[in-house]
Motif scaffolding. Structure first.
Motif, PDB file in Angstrom:
ATOM      1  N   GLY A 124      55.372  24.591  51.563  1.00  0.00           N
ATOM      2  CA  GLY A 124      56.552  24.674  50.715  1.00  0.00           C
ATOM      3  C   GLY A 124      56.785  26.003  50.043  1.00  0.00           C
ATOM      4  O   GLY A 124      57.616  26.105  49.132  1.00  0.00           O
TER       5      GLY A 124
ATOM      6  N   TYR B 219      57.467  30.416  50.102  1.00  0.00           N
ATOM      7  CA  TYR B 219      58.245  31.455  50.786  1.00  0.00           C
ATOM      8  C   TYR B 219      57.297  32.586  51.173  1.00  0.00           C
ATOM      9  O   TYR B 219      56.749  33.287  50.317  1.00  0.00           O
TER      10      TYR B 219
ATOM     11  N   TYR C 134      62.377  30.542  44.946  1.00  0.00           N
ATOM     12  CA  TYR C 134      61.301  29.972  45.734  1.00  0.00           C
ATOM     13  C   TYR C 134      59.965  30.480  45.202  1.00  0.00           C
ATOM     14  O   TYR C 134      59.914  31.431  44.430  1.00  0.00           O
TER      15      TYR C 134
ATOM     16  N   ALA D 243      54.866  28.181  54.860  1.00  0.00           N
ATOM     17  CA  ALA D 243      56.045  27.349  55.074  1.00  0.00           C
ATOM     18  C   ALA D 243      55.691  25.867  55.032  1.00  0.00           C
ATOM     19  O   ALA D 243      56.405  25.055  54.425  1.00  0.00           O
TER      20      ALA D 243
ATOM     21  N   GLN E 108      60.551  22.909  50.868  1.00  0.00           N
ATOM     22  CA  GLN E 108      60.398  24.193  50.178  1.00  0.00           C
ATOM     23  C   GLN E 108      60.539  24.000  48.678  1.00  0.00           C
ATOM     24  O   GLN E 108      61.482  23.372  48.203  1.00  0.00           O
TER      25      GLN E 108
END
Length: 276
Positions: A33, A35, A5, A30, A270
């Protein structure tokens, strides 16, 4: 190839009401997209009506939080928010100097939306001396620009002067935010060394739900930098996100004071990238 991520770190205070600080940053990461990870510098007892109490986290624990994250999940960008004690400034500067390749967006949180002062006396000088040179971008609003420059920043003309003056405080770039002027068109101005000034404009949105706007913008810029965008485009993308979050949340009732933005009005999936 190893997949991962896009990690982004927020170093900031916790807002028990959920509208600003760490909570707003995590929602923003979040929604864009990324982390999100955190280092909490202070906890606050606050809601939409104001700040009741601030409890500073011990500097040694702040350092421990930072190293735990940085050694295991190196972020692609860092957002710094509430830093209200001199010894916290020193810990952050000492640690972040070890990671000069990570872009840093520093939102010098000094005054809450409610008007409550959030920074201890003596901290501002240290911020200028130790954290400003490490930051990729500083994002003061008009109140914060006034504290930093020592004169009232209350017009577009003063914004231009403040941007130049703050840029001379060993900064790489400064985004002066003009939302507090409450004009029909909101203007933010980006100042970078050896580059022309760049203005960003948007239509004023009439709403009381402005709590956490500055936190959200700075964390959105950090997320966009983490994705690999150049600074001017990261600011543009982040402003568009904040505008949408304000528009989508303008009529939502949360609490009895200044409510939050609607961070998840249009969430992105994400993002996963590949590492060599």
């Amino acid at each position: 190839m190893v997949k991962n991520y896009i990690p982004v770190l927020s170093i900031a205070g916790s807002d028990s009401g959920g509208g600003a600080g760490i909570q707003a940053d995590l929602k923003t990461f979040a929604a864009l997209g990324c982390y999100g990870m955190t280092v909490i510098t202070a906890t606050t007892a606050q809601n939409t009506q104001g700040v009741r109490e601030i409890f500073p986290i011990p500097p040694n624990h702040i350092e421990a939080q930072m190293m735990a994250v940085l050694e295991d999940i190196p972020p692609k960008a860092i957002k710094i928010g509430m830093v209200n004690q001199p010894d916290v400034v020193e810990v952050l500067a000492k640690t972040l100097k070890k990671f000069p390749h990570i872009p840093i967006v520093f939102d010098p949180v000094m005054v809450a939306t409610s008007g409550d002062r959030l920074i201890a006396d003596g901290t501002v000088a240290l911020l200028k001396e130790q954290l400003f040179p490490l930051a990729t971008l500083i994002t003061p609003n008009l109140d914060e620009a006034t504290v930093l420059t020592g004169y009232a920043v209350d017009s577009v003309e003063k914004m231009h002067q403040a941007g130049k003056d703050i840029l001379n405080m060993k900064c790489q770039a400064v985004l002066i935010k003009g939302g507090h002027l409450n004009t029909p068109v909101i203007q933010d101005i980006l100042f970078q060394k050896e580059r022309p000034e760049q203005s960003y404009k948007s239509t004023y949105i009439k709403t009381n739900n402005l709590h956490g706007t500055g936190c959200t913008l700075s964390s959105a810029i950090a997320a966009e930098l983490a994705k690999g965008h150049e600074l001017h485009m990261a600011v543009e993308n982040a402003r568009q996100y904040v505008y949408g979050a304000l528009e989508a949340g303008k009529d939502i009732k949360t609490g009895h004071g200044n409510g939050p933005l609607n961070h998840f009005y249009q969430p992105q999936s994400q993002i996963i990238h590949e590492l060599d």
